[in-house]
Scaffold this motif. Structure first.
Motif, mmCIF file in Angstrom:
data_model
loop_
_atom_site.group_PDB
_atom_site.id
_atom_site.type_symbol
_atom_site.label_atom_id
_atom_site.label_comp_id
_atom_site.label_asym_id
_atom_site.label_seq_id
_atom_site.Cartn_x
_atom_site.Cartn_y
_atom_site.Cartn_z
ATOM 1 N N MET A 14 1.182 -1.293 -0.234
ATOM 2 C CA MET A 14 -0.082 0.087 -0.215
ATOM 3 C C MET A 14 0.703 1.556 0.080
ATOM 4 S SD MET A 14 -2.735 -1.853 -0.265
ATOM 5 C CE MET A 14 -3.598 -0.011 -0.897
ATOM 6 N N VAL A 15 2.353 1.104 0.362
ATOM 7 C CA VAL A 15 3.240 1.986 0.093
ATOM 8 C C VAL A 15 2.906 3.087 -1.352
ATOM 9 C CG1 VAL A 15 5.160 2.949 0.617
ATOM 10 C CG2 VAL A 15 3.955 2.056 1.948
ATOM 11 N N ARG A 16 3.779 1.140 -1.891
ATOM 12 C CA ARG A 16 3.993 1.361 -3.220
ATOM 13 C C ARG A 16 2.606 2.493 -3.761
ATOM 14 N NH1 ARG A 16 7.258 -4.296 -4.496
ATOM 15 N NH2 ARG A 16 9.292 -3.429 -3.926
ATOM 16 N N GLU A 17 1.455 1.518 -3.765
ATOM 17 C CA GLU A 17 0.157 2.249 -3.799
ATOM 18 C C GLU A 17 0.053 3.535 -3.785
ATOM 19 O OE1 GLU A 17 -2.180 1.449 -6.640
ATOM 20 O OE2 GLU A 17 -3.337 2.594 -6.397
ATOM 21 N N ALA A 18 0.214 4.055 -2.703
ATOM 22 C CA ALA A 18 0.377 5.784 -2.580
ATOM 23 C C ALA A 18 1.144 6.213 -3.192
ATOM 24 C CB ALA A 18 0.926 5.516 -1.150
ATOM 25 N N ARG A 19 2.700 5.764 -3.104
ATOM 26 C CA ARG A 19 3.758 6.354 -4.484
ATOM 27 C C ARG A 19 2.790 6.694 -5.613
ATOM 28 N NH1 ARG A 19 9.229 4.487 -6.514
ATOM 29 N NH2 ARG A 19 10.194 6.206 -6.183
ATOM 30 N N ALA A 20 2.317 5.232 -6.196
ATOM 31 C CA ALA A 20 1.394 5.628 -7.790
ATOM 32 C C ALA A 20 0.722 6.846 -7.968
ATOM 33 C CB ALA A 20 1.368 4.103 -7.863
ATOM 34 N N ILE A 21 -0.028 6.409 -6.696
ATOM 35 C CA ILE A 21 -1.428 7.825 -6.937
ATOM 36 C C ILE A 21 -1.107 9.218 -6.547
ATOM 37 C CG2 ILE A 21 -3.026 8.381 -5.281
ATOM 38 C CD1 ILE A 21 -3.940 5.860 -4.750
ATOM 39 N N VAL A 22 0.317 9.083 -5.561
ATOM 40 C CA VAL A 22 0.963 10.738 -6.240
ATOM 41 C C VAL A 22 1.354 11.110 -7.690
ATOM 42 C CG1 VAL A 22 2.936 12.527 -4.954
ATOM 43 C CG2 VAL A 22 1.618 10.654 -3.716
ATOM 44 N N ALA A 23 2.413 9.942 -7.539
ATOM 45 C CA ALA A 23 2.254 10.444 -9.321
ATOM 46 C C ALA A 23 1.899 10.470 -10.454
ATOM 47 C CB ALA A 23 3.546 8.968 -9.312
ATOM 48 N N GLU A 24 0.604 9.610 -10.490
ATOM 49 C CA GLU A 24 -0.449 9.744 -11.479
ATOM 50 C C GLU A 24 -1.120 11.039 -11.120
ATOM 51 O OE1 GLU A 24 -2.255 6.163 -11.119
ATOM 52 O OE2 GLU A 24 -3.632 7.258 -9.599
ATOM 53 N N GLY A 25 -1.186 12.031 -10.009
ATOM 54 C CA GLY A 25 -1.526 13.268 -9.760
ATOM 55 C C GLY A 25 -2.968 12.957 -9.114
ATOM 56 N N GLY A 26 -2.636 11.918 -8.346
ATOM 57 C CA GLY A 26 -4.263 11.660 -7.549
ATOM 58 C C GLY A 26 -4.377 12.190 -6.149
ATOM 59 N N ILE A 27 -3.656 12.931 -5.588
ATOM 60 C CA ILE A 27 -3.570 13.901 -4.288
ATOM 61 C C ILE A 27 -3.209 15.253 -4.807
ATOM 62 C CG2 ILE A 27 -3.241 12.361 -2.717
ATOM 63 C CD1 ILE A 27 -0.418 13.669 -2.294
ATOM 64 N N GLY A 28 -2.891 15.486 -6.588
ATOM 65 C CA GLY A 28 -2.475 17.103 -7.473
ATOM 66 C C GLY A 28 -1.259 17.549 -6.994
ATOM 67 N N ASP A 29 -1.253 18.534 -6.961
ATOM 68 C CA ASP A 29 -0.145 19.384 -6.035
ATOM 69 C C ASP A 29 0.549 19.202 -4.620
ATOM 70 O OD1 ASP A 29 0.781 20.222 -9.405
ATOM 71 O OD2 ASP A 29 -0.389 21.869 -8.584
ATOM 72 N N LEU A 30 1.525 18.334 -4.492
ATOM 73 C CA LEU A 30 1.939 18.683 -2.730
ATOM 74 C C LEU A 30 1.816 20.438 -2.078
ATOM 75 C CD1 LEU A 30 2.457 16.455 -1.004
ATOM 76 C CD2 LEU A 30 4.627 16.760 -1.491
ATOM 77 N N ARG A 31 1.242 20.257 -1.018
ATOM 78 C CA ARG A 31 0.999 20.512 -0.095
ATOM 79 C C ARG A 31 1.515 20.529 1.243
ATOM 80 N NH1 ARG A 31 -5.315 23.505 -0.876
ATOM 81 N NH2 ARG A 31 -4.610 24.861 -2.670
ATOM 82 N N LEU A 32 1.209 19.056 2.086
ATOM 83 C CA LEU A 32 2.180 19.063 3.259
ATOM 84 C C LEU A 32 2.491 17.634 3.852
ATOM 85 C CD1 LEU A 32 -1.629 21.062 4.977
ATOM 86 C CD2 LEU A 32 0.721 21.698 4.359
ATOM 87 N N VAL A 33 2.820 17.784 4.099
ATOM 88 C CA VAL A 33 3.145 16.129 4.840
ATOM 89 C C VAL A 33 3.610 15.959 5.825
ATOM 90 C CG1 VAL A 33 5.530 14.362 4.085
ATOM 91 C CG2 VAL A 33 5.084 15.937 2.681
ATOM 92 N N GLN A 34 3.276 14.894 6.000
ATOM 93 C CA GLN A 34 3.655 14.416 7.801
ATOM 94 C C GLN A 34 3.652 13.423 8.612
ATOM 95 O OE1 GLN A 34 3.456 16.849 10.558
ATOM 96 N NE2 GLN A 34 4.116 15.934 12.083
ATOM 97 N N ALA A 35 5.153 13.150 8.695
ATOM 98 C CA ALA A 35 5.285 11.978 8.578
ATOM 99 C C ALA A 35 5.489 11.213 9.859
ATOM 100 C CB ALA A 35 6.549 11.612 8.304
ATOM 101 N N GLU A 36 5.458 10.457 10.765
ATOM 102 C CA GLU A 36 5.965 9.882 12.511
ATOM 103 C C GLU A 36 5.612 8.934 12.823
ATOM 104 O OE1 GLU A 36 2.560 13.025 14.022
ATOM 105 O OE2 GLU A 36 2.221 11.196 14.805
#
Ligand SMILES: NC(=O)c1ccc[n+]([C@@H]2O[C@H](COP(=O)([O-])OP(=O)(O)OC[C@H]3O[C@@H](n4cnc5c(N)ncnc54)[C@H](O)[C@@H]3O)[C@@H](O)[C@H]2O)c1
Length: 366
Positions: free
Chosen positions: A140-162
């Motif tokens: 599901m991390v690889r899927e998340a990357r694919a979604i970002v790469a194909e524009g699924g969240i648009g332009d990146l604004r905010l990132v929160q990693a914990e």
């Protein structure tokens, strides 16, 4: 059926943690066979550990192992390095110089100088260097990357990693805790041990690496000589902003890695303790709960609904590494390696400098 790749291991003797995980991962798909090891700093323990595992060859010293294995027609083609951090560089250099592929655990090294030694050895070697930031190999991390790469969240604004753990909340003494709290063996504390995982995960999914950090590193346990809590604000060249919190004194937390990203067209939410589900919320729409049934990378062995996790994620890395060693460079773009390691070391250095300067913004240099 292609013959398994002969594999060696440095570290991972009796009582060790991650060596056993690497061994399971390496054999899960039948692509590797562990045949040799320098499994411990203690020669007797190394020999006993090798015997218990049924290894063909045991060595007292990893440098001797690199020389001997390189000279054998049936010698190892790859080695897993699963020692405390300060030994990553000398071991990696010995095997890279012997032309043997290196599969090293994170962080890259204990010091920037050691990291440079690995980079130099990799540059002059015919062999490859892989770094086991295992979480980026989860489906599901690889899927998340694919979604970002194909524009699924648009332009990146905010990132929160914990990445929150609580196991070092007290003055713990154990094989794993002792070297992690010793600056000479660990280099850094929580920031190196788990902060680099969160840093790499965020970069892997978003495709962007922060260019500057403002950070505070703390040692909450009296007498502790390394950081056990790090909070960092992140600036991206694109204008995006982020935060990273890694702690080993978050009482009661076990292995709480999570990532949330927000863009102009949607958001993603993923947590290791629910690793087979990914929440994708396109702007203005209800959240979509994605499972392995929607994973397009095929990074699994059993049908959706049959839980897979930590060990299988590690095995996904080993499967890709085997493919690359056999000449298929296709998986290289998703395999963590030297660049990830140097980026993590750049994060550590910048955050340490920022913290020493009371949270000043510091440029991240890989
Ligand atoms: N990717 C992950 O999820 C993950 C998880 C845990 C640890 N790690 C990393 O793996 C490495 C090992 O961590 P661990 O928790 O397994 O530590 P550990 O203390 O359990 O094991 C370290 C092993 O290295 C051996 N060793 C020490 N000096 C040696 C030498 N000179 N020659 C050969 N072996 C030697 C020890 O005897 C021991 O077997 C660290 O770099 C750590 O950051 C990664």
């Amino acid at each position: 059926m292609t013959a398994p790749i002969p594999l060696g291991m440095v570290g991972g003797g009796e009582g060790a943690f991650i060596g056993a995980v690497h061994r399971i991962a390496a054999r899960m798909d039948g692509q590797f066979r562990l045949v040799a090891g320098a499994l411990s700093s203690d020669a007797d323990r190394a020999a006993a550990s090798a015997q218990a595992l049924g290894l063909d060859r045991s060595y007292d010293d990893f440098r001797q192992m690199a020389r001997a294995e390189a000279g054998r027609p049936d010698g190892i083609r790859a080695v897993s390095i699963v020692t405390p951090n300060h030994l990553h560089a000398p071991a990696a250099v010995a095997f890279l110089d012997a032309g043997i592929h290196v599969i090293c655990d994170k962080p890259l090294a204990a010091t920037p100088d050691q990291a440079r030694q690995i980079a130099d050895a990799a540059a002059r070697s015919t062999a490859r260097f892989f770094l086991t930031h295992n979480y980026c190999a989860l489906p599901m991390v690889r899927e998340a990357r694919a979604i970002v790469a194909e524009g699924g969240i648009g332009d990146l604004r905010l990132v929160q990693a914990e990445y929150l753990q609580g196991w070092l909340s007290g003055d713990v003494r154990s094989k794993q805790a002792d070297w992690r709290t010793d600056p000479a063996q660990a280099g850094a504390g929580a920031i190196g041990d788990i902060g680099t995982h969160a840093w790499q995960l965020a970069a892997f999914v978003t495709g962007q690496t922060p260019v500057a950090v403002s950070a505070e590193l703390s040692s909450m346990v009296p007498g502790r000589r390394v950081d056990d809590d790090v909070r960092a604000s992140l600036r991206y060249a694109s204008g995006a902003r982020g935060g990273l919190w890694a702690s080993q004194v978050a009482t009661g937390r076990e292995n709480g890695l999570s990532l949330r990203v927000f863009g102009t067209a949607g958001a993603l939410d993923w947590r290791l303790d629910d690793a087979e589900r990914l929440l994708h919320t396109p702007t203005g729409q209800p959240p979509r709960i994605l499972t392995r049934a929607q994973d397009r990378s095929g990074s699994f062995r059993t049908p959706p609904g049959h839980p897979e996790g930590y060990l299988e994620g590690f095995a996904n890395l080993y499967a890709d590494i085997a493919a690359v060693i056999r000449g298929d460079n296709g998986p290289l773009s998703r395999l963590p390696g030297l660049a990830d390691g140097l980026s993590g070391m750049g994060f550590i250095a910048a955050a340490q400098e920022s913290s020493a300067r009371d949270g000043a913004w510091v440029e991240v240099r890989p």
